[in-house]
Motif scaffolding. Structure first.
Motif, short mmCIF file in Angstrom:
data_model
loop_
_atom_site.label_atom_id
_atom_site.label_comp_id
_atom_site.label_asym_id
_atom_site.label_seq_id
_atom_site.Cartn_x
_atom_site.Cartn_y
_atom_site.Cartn_z
N VAL A 159 -99.15 87.64 8.63
CA VAL A 159 -98.19 87.83 7.37
C VAL A 159 -96.81 88.55 7.79
O VAL A 159 -95.79 88.03 7.47
CB VAL A 159 -98.70 88.32 6.22
CG1 VAL A 159 -98.95 89.76 6.72
CG2 VAL A 159 -98.09 87.93 5.13
N LEU A 160 -97.11 89.39 8.71
CA LEU A 160 -95.80 90.03 9.42
C LEU A 160 -95.03 89.16 10.37
O LEU A 160 -93.94 88.96 10.07
CB LEU A 160 -96.25 91.41 10.32
CG LEU A 160 -96.82 92.46 9.22
CD1 LEU A 160 -97.41 93.42 9.86
CD2 LEU A 160 -95.54 92.98 8.52
N GLY A 220 -98.70 80.93 6.85
CA GLY A 220 -97.98 81.77 6.08
C GLY A 220 -96.47 81.63 5.88
O GLY A 220 -95.80 81.85 4.97
N TYR A 221 -95.83 80.99 6.92
CA TYR A 221 -94.39 80.74 6.69
C TYR A 221 -94.19 79.68 5.73
O TYR A 221 -93.38 79.83 5.11
CB TYR A 221 -93.89 80.29 8.37
CG TYR A 221 -92.58 79.66 8.09
CD1 TYR A 221 -91.30 80.23 7.71
CD2 TYR A 221 -92.46 78.19 8.24
CE1 TYR A 221 -90.29 79.59 7.66
CE2 TYR A 221 -91.25 77.46 8.15
CZ TYR A 221 -90.16 78.12 7.72
OH TYR A 221 -89.08 77.57 7.73
N VAL A 222 -95.17 78.60 5.93
CA VAL A 222 -95.08 77.57 4.86
C VAL A 222 -95.18 77.86 3.60
O VAL A 222 -94.38 77.70 2.62
CB VAL A 222 -95.96 76.35 5.32
CG1 VAL A 222 -96.20 75.31 4.11
CG2 VAL A 222 -95.57 75.89 6.62
N LEU A 223 -96.03 78.83 3.34
CA LEU A 223 -96.53 79.16 1.86
C LEU A 223 -95.39 80.18 1.50
O LEU A 223 -94.88 80.03 0.37
CB LEU A 223 -97.78 80.01 2.00
CG LEU A 223 -99.18 79.34 2.06
CD1 LEU A 223 -100.41 80.19 2.19
CD2 LEU A 223 -99.21 78.21 1.05
N ALA A 227 -92.86 79.57 -1.78
CA ALA A 227 -92.91 80.52 -2.89
C ALA A 227 -91.47 81.17 -3.08
O ALA A 227 -91.07 81.68 -4.19
CB ALA A 227 -93.71 81.85 -2.54
N GLY A 228 -90.54 80.50 -2.36
CA GLY A 228 -89.12 80.93 -2.36
C GLY A 228 -88.69 81.93 -1.58
O GLY A 228 -87.31 82.42 -1.73
N PHE A 229 -89.38 82.51 -0.68
CA PHE A 229 -88.99 83.56 0.33
C PHE A 229 -88.09 82.83 1.61
O PHE A 229 -89.01 82.12 2.23
CB PHE A 229 -90.05 84.34 0.77
CG PHE A 229 -90.68 85.12 -0.14
CD1 PHE A 229 -90.08 86.41 -0.40
CD2 PHE A 229 -91.77 84.67 -0.72
CE1 PHE A 229 -90.81 87.18 -1.51
CE2 PHE A 229 -92.58 85.34 -1.78
CZ PHE A 229 -92.04 86.55 -2.27
N ARG A 230 -87.04 82.82 1.58
CA ARG A 230 -86.18 82.15 2.61
C ARG A 230 -85.16 82.80 3.08
O ARG A 230 -84.78 83.75 2.43
CB ARG A 230 -85.41 80.70 2.07
CG ARG A 230 -86.51 79.62 1.73
CD ARG A 230 -85.90 78.30 1.17
NE ARG A 230 -86.69 77.39 0.98
CZ ARG A 230 -87.37 77.13 -0.21
NH1 ARG A 230 -87.09 78.13 -1.09
NH2 ARG A 230 -88.09 76.27 -0.35
#
Length: 230
Positions: A159-160, A220-223, A227-230
């Motif tokens: 996740v990091l 994790g990157y895809v999820l 989820a809107g984290f860009r």
């Protein structure tokens, strides 16, 4: 405390002849989980407010909260249901605690503790708690196959690293400072490697865990992107 401790799968901790009803793990979790959430939320705001970048950027890191949920259930020998519930409470409490700290320190509106944005963050926290809270239990349980334990141990690093991918893709974007993005990316990679080394019992398994973290990083990157984290 050893990671590979003898913990009961659904029954709580291993039998201890000194245990009493008052020392049941569920009761301890009732204290530990909200306290951990309160500390996480308050320290997160203080970290953002007073610690310079790139270290201060960790206060805005969803990955750090996910790792906190993982460590809570890894280091406490609770059963699976108790562990997951504790992780949910931890992250659920951390959100209003963060906004409470903001209200006390910089006089933000107390309504931020329960507005739509706070509810959204609590929802994301529940999802993270389900995944990483379960991961912490699987990582330490001796009856779980080693490959599955190693996959669980790969979650914090992954996740990091996934957040690092998001940061790396911002390099060159005129909206962001290239120097700051590179330094924060290096910090996330260092922390991902560091937490993997610390929680994995042997160098052989550390290598396996790092390999397993690669597909988890991609997922994790895809999820995070969805989820809107860009």
């Amino acid at each position: 405390m050893t990671i590979d401790g003898q913990a009961g799968w659904f029954s709580g901790v291993a039998h201890d002849p000194r245990s009493t009803p008052e020392s049941r793990p569920g009761r301890r979790a009732l204290l530990v989980a909200p306290l951990a959430g309160l500390l996480l939320g308050v320290l997160d705001f203080v970290w953002i407010k007073f610690v310079p970048f790139p270290f201060g950027g960790l206060g805005n890191s969803i990955a750090v909260w996910a790792v906190a949920a993982f460590l809570l259930t890894l280091l406490n020998r609770w059963s699976l249901p108790v562990s997951v519930a504790a992780a949910i409470v931890q992250l659920g409490v951390a959100v209003p605690a963060y906004y409470l700290a903001a209200a006390l320190i910089q006089h933000d509106n107390l309504s931020n503790m329960y507005d739509a944005n706070a509810v959204l963050w609590v929802g994301l926290g529940v999802v993270a708690a389900l995944v990483f809270g379960t991961g912490g239990v699987l990582a330490r349980h001796p009856r779980v196959p080693e490959l599955l334990r190693d996959t669980a141990l790969a979650l914090p690093g992954a996740v990091l690293f996934a957040e690092g991918v998001l940061e790396g893709l911002r390099i060159g974007d005129p909206s962001y400072s290239t120097g700051e993005q590179v330094s924060y990316l290096m910090l996330l990679i260092f922390l991902g490697l560091g937490v993997t080394v610390l929680i994995t019992p042997s160098w052989r398994r550390r290598g396996v865990v790092l390999v397993l973290s690669l597909p988890l990083t991609a997922g994790g990157y895809v999820l995070m992107s969805l989820a809107g984290f860009r």
